[in-house]
Structure formats: structure tokens, C-alpha cells
Design a protein around this motif. Structure first.
Motif, PDB file in Angstrom:
ATOM      1  N   MET A   1     -40.552  18.978 -13.423  1.00  0.00           N
ATOM      2  CA  MET A   1     -41.946  19.353 -13.164  1.00  0.00           C
ATOM      3  C   MET A   1     -42.847  18.123 -12.717  1.00  0.00           C
ATOM      4  N   ARG A   2     -43.712  18.536 -11.596  1.00  0.00           N
ATOM      5  CA  ARG A   2     -44.499  17.244 -11.045  1.00  0.00           C
ATOM      6  C   ARG A   2     -46.040  17.984 -11.101  1.00  0.00           C
ATOM      7  N   ILE A   3     -46.876  16.916 -11.285  1.00  0.00           N
ATOM      8  CA  ILE A   3     -48.198  17.278 -11.735  1.00  0.00           C
ATOM      9  C   ILE A   3     -48.830  16.513 -10.568  1.00  0.00           C
ATOM     10  N   ARG A   4     -49.826  16.938  -9.699  1.00  0.00           N
ATOM     11  CA  ARG A   4     -50.540  16.261  -8.521  1.00  0.00           C
ATOM     12  C   ARG A   4     -51.845  16.765  -8.354  1.00  0.00           C
ATOM     13  N   VAL A   5     -52.641  15.940  -7.703  1.00  0.00           N
ATOM     14  CA  VAL A   5     -53.821  16.610  -7.380  1.00  0.00           C
ATOM     15  C   VAL A   5     -53.989  17.567  -6.427  1.00  0.00           C
ATOM     16  N   ALA A   6     -54.714  18.623  -6.575  1.00  0.00           N
ATOM     17  CA  ALA A   6     -54.830  19.946  -5.781  1.00  0.00           C
ATOM     18  C   ALA A   6     -55.516  19.648  -4.830  1.00  0.00           C
ATOM     19  N   THR A   7     -55.432  20.253  -3.557  1.00  0.00           N
ATOM     20  CA  THR A   7     -56.386  20.148  -2.331  1.00  0.00           C
ATOM     21  C   THR A   7     -56.632  21.554  -1.858  1.00  0.00           C
ATOM     22  N   SER A   8     -57.618  21.782  -0.893  1.00  0.00           N
ATOM     23  CA  SER A   8     -57.964  22.921  -0.584  1.00  0.00           C
ATOM     24  C   SER A   8     -56.737  23.884   0.065  1.00  0.00           C
ATOM     25  N   LEU A   9     -55.936  23.000   0.506  1.00  0.00           N
ATOM     26  CA  LEU A   9     -54.714  23.739   0.953  1.00  0.00           C
ATOM     27  C   LEU A   9     -53.843  24.454  -0.033  1.00  0.00           C
ATOM     28  N   ASP A  10     -54.115  24.120  -1.327  1.00  0.00           N
ATOM     29  CA  ASP A  10     -53.453  24.873  -2.652  1.00  0.00           C
ATOM     30  C   ASP A  10     -54.414  26.121  -3.060  1.00  0.00           C
ATOM     31  N   THR A  11     -55.457  26.570  -2.385  1.00  0.00           N
ATOM     32  CA  THR A  11     -56.253  27.535  -2.901  1.00  0.00           C
ATOM     33  C   THR A  11     -55.610  28.694  -3.123  1.00  0.00           C
ATOM     34  N   GLU A  12     -54.791  29.274  -2.225  1.00  0.00           N
ATOM     35  CA  GLU A  12     -54.039  30.478  -2.476  1.00  0.00           C
ATOM     36  C   GLU A  12     -53.263  30.421  -3.735  1.00  0.00           C
ATOM     37  N   ASP A  13     -52.379  29.458  -3.743  1.00  0.00           N
ATOM     38  CA  ASP A  13     -51.534  29.215  -5.061  1.00  0.00           C
ATOM     39  C   ASP A  13     -52.094  29.010  -6.363  1.00  0.00           C
ATOM     40  N   VAL A  14     -53.522  28.292  -6.341  1.00  0.00           N
ATOM     41  CA  VAL A  14     -54.172  28.228  -7.547  1.00  0.00           C
ATOM     42  C   VAL A  14     -54.684  29.840  -7.975  1.00  0.00           C
ATOM     43  N   ARG A  15     -55.129  30.445  -6.968  1.00  0.00           N
ATOM     44  CA  ARG A  15     -55.934  31.704  -7.260  1.00  0.00           C
ATOM     45  C   ARG A  15     -54.525  32.725  -7.900  1.00  0.00           C
ATOM     46  N   PRO A  44     -70.092  13.040  -9.906  1.00  0.00           N
ATOM     47  CA  PRO A  44     -68.545  12.859  -9.409  1.00  0.00           C
ATOM     48  C   PRO A  44     -68.020  13.987  -9.080  1.00  0.00           C
ATOM     49  N   ASP A  45     -66.594  13.864  -8.566  1.00  0.00           N
ATOM     50  CA  ASP A  45     -65.856  14.793  -7.862  1.00  0.00           C
ATOM     51  C   ASP A  45     -65.006  15.714  -9.209  1.00  0.00           C
ATOM     52  N   THR A  46     -64.943  16.915  -8.864  1.00  0.00           N
ATOM     53  CA  THR A  46     -64.083  17.636  -9.619  1.00  0.00           C
ATOM     54  C   THR A  46     -62.677  17.193  -9.634  1.00  0.00           C
ATOM     55  N   LEU A  47     -62.003  17.197 -10.574  1.00  0.00           N
ATOM     56  CA  LEU A  47     -60.749  17.004 -10.723  1.00  0.00           C
ATOM     57  C   LEU A  47     -59.825  18.124 -10.965  1.00  0.00           C
ATOM     58  N   SER A  48     -58.932  18.441  -9.945  1.00  0.00           N
ATOM     59  CA  SER A  48     -58.342  19.715  -9.989  1.00  0.00           C
ATOM     60  C   SER A  48     -56.860  19.246 -10.010  1.00  0.00           C
ATOM     61  N   LEU A  49     -55.956  19.633 -10.814  1.00  0.00           N
ATOM     62  CA  LEU A  49     -54.624  19.337 -10.863  1.00  0.00           C
ATOM     63  C   LEU A  49     -53.598  20.470 -10.939  1.00  0.00           C
ATOM     64  N   ILE A  50     -52.296  20.275 -10.174  1.00  0.00           N
ATOM     65  CA  ILE A  50     -51.906  21.603 -10.187  1.00  0.00           C
ATOM     66  C   ILE A  50     -50.217  20.909 -10.891  1.00  0.00           C
ATOM     67  N   ALA A  51     -49.596  21.733 -11.393  1.00  0.00           N
ATOM     68  CA  ALA A  51     -48.061  21.496 -11.855  1.00  0.00           C
ATOM     69  C   ALA A  51     -47.186  22.223 -10.800  1.00  0.00           C
ATOM     70  N   GLU A  52     -46.080  21.626 -10.492  1.00  0.00           N
ATOM     71  CA  GLU A  52     -45.201  22.161  -9.446  1.00  0.00           C
ATOM     72  C   GLU A  52     -43.719  22.151 -10.224  1.00  0.00           C
ATOM     73  N   ALA A  53     -43.059  23.277 -10.003  1.00  0.00           N
ATOM     74  CA  ALA A  53     -41.751  23.342 -10.686  1.00  0.00           C
ATOM     75  C   ALA A  53     -40.877  24.446  -9.848  1.00  0.00           C
ATOM     76  N   ASP A  54     -39.623  24.152  -9.508  1.00  0.00           N
ATOM     77  CA  ASP A  54     -38.791  25.047  -8.840  1.00  0.00           C
ATOM     78  C   ASP A  54     -39.343  25.180  -7.370  1.00  0.00           C
ATOM     79  N   GLY A  55     -39.996  24.269  -6.699  1.00  0.00           N
ATOM     80  CA  GLY A  55     -40.676  24.253  -5.330  1.00  0.00           C
ATOM     81  C   GLY A  55     -41.792  25.151  -5.349  1.00  0.00           C
ATOM     82  N   ALA A  56     -42.533  25.403  -6.462  1.00  0.00           N
ATOM     83  CA  ALA A  56     -43.786  26.451  -6.589  1.00  0.00           C
ATOM     84  C   ALA A  56     -44.797  25.779  -7.218  1.00  0.00           C
TER      85      ALA A  56
END
Length: 179
Positions: A1-15, A44-56
Motif C-alpha cells: 500500500m502507498r499513501i500519496r497526496v490526492a489531486t483533482s485527477l483523482d476525483t472520480e476514484d475518491v468519489r 491554508p490548503d486542504t490536505l487530501s490523501l489517498i491510499a493505493e493498493a493493487d494498482g487502485a
């Protein structure tokens, strides 16, 4: 598993994460909130993080800034609120939510944030140091259906203020039905 900062490109995955993680009565509101926070232009900026596993993308957490209606001794005060947190059901019970919370708190601490709030299950969030005492001198923006869920973790002990300091949230969280 990997944690990274989310971007607007991740919107649909986050939803999709939040839509699958929440019950039928909450999924639309929470998935919309999470997507809107990705586009929120706050300072200050909102901090939004996503976790990725198994390529998703399998988990997401957002920490958005809050403000107080009075300057405490004219000192710069920085607070955030954790909302929402979601992990796809098939990835739950794997510590992904815990890792997202810990990563977010660590990043906010490095930024010099004074306090982080959450409105949620005390048994779950208490494991990370959130407690009602740290939040007791701060009033949430709306009346809470479950007041026992209002908690905070002080990252700077000087952050604790006097009684009844009301906080304000970014626009996507300024919806009474979310509270």
C-alpha cells in the motif's frame, strides 16, 4: 500500500471510494463532499490523501482548515478538521484508515498545525489521540446530533482556548446535514 497526496485527477476514484464505503443514506452526501474538497481553494490548503493498493485507489481522507472567530492573543492559530475518511469495503480491516489518519496527522504536525478536530466514533478516533476534552472549548459550526463524537487532538498544547470558541469550516463542510 502507498499513501500519496490526492489531486483533482483523482476525483472520480475518491468519489467511488466514499460511495462504496458509506451506507445508502450517506453515500451520495459524503462522496460529493470528498470530491468537492479536492477542488477547494482554501488557505491554508486542504490536505487530501489517498491510499493505493493493487494498482487502485482504495482509501481517502481529507483534512480541511478551520478558523476561529477571535484571534487568541493575536497569535497565528491553525486548525484542521478530519472529514471524510473512507476505505473500500473489500480493503477494510487492513489498517488502511489508520495509516491515512496517522500520515495526515504527521504531515499537519510538520506544518505547525495547532489542533485537528473530528466528528466521529470516539472508540475509533480515540486510538489516535482524539478526545472530547481537547475539543471542549471549541464549538462546532452546527448543532451536533451526537455531541459525544466531537473530539480533537492538540498538536500544540498552546492551541487550547477559552470556552465557547466557535469554529468555521470551508464551504463544502458548511452544510448542516453533514453534522
Amino acid at each position: 500500500m502507498r499513501i500519496r497526496v490526492a489531486t483533482s485527477l483523482d476525483t472520480e476514484d475518491v468519489r467511488k471510494v466514499h460511495f462504496s464505503a458509506f451506507s445508502e443514506g450517506e453515500r451520495q452526501k459524503v462522496s460529493t463532499l470528498a470530491a468537492n474538497l479536492l477542488d477547494e481553494k482554501a488557505h491554508p490548503d486542504t490536505l487530501s490523501l489517498i491510499a493505493e493498493a493493487d494498482g487502485a485507489v482504495v482509501g481517502h481522507i481529507a483534512f480541511s482548515p478551520v478558523t476561529i472567530d477571535s484571534k487568541r492573543d493575536n497569535k497565528r492559530w491553525t486548525g484542521y478538521i478530519l472529514a471524510p475518511l473512507g476505505v473500500k469495503p473489500e480493503y477494510q480491516k487492513r489498517q488502511i484508515g489508520s495509516k491515512l489518519i496517522e500520515s495526515g496527522i504527521e504531515r499537519l504536525s510538520k506544518r505547525g498545525v495547532d489542533i485537528v478536530f473530528v466528528y466521529g466514533d470516539p472508540k475509533y478516533y480515540g486510538r489516535f489521540g482524539f478526545n472530547p476534552d481537547a475539543a471542549s472549548s471549541y464549538a462546532p459550526p452546527y448543532e451536533l446530533q451526537y455531541p459525544f463524537g466531537w473530539q480533537a487532538i492538540a498538536l500544540n498544547q498552546d492551541a487550547l482556548t477559552g470556552p465557547d470558541t466557535k469554529i468555521s469550516c470551508v464551504a463544502p463542510l458548511n452544510e448542516p446535514e453533514l453534522w
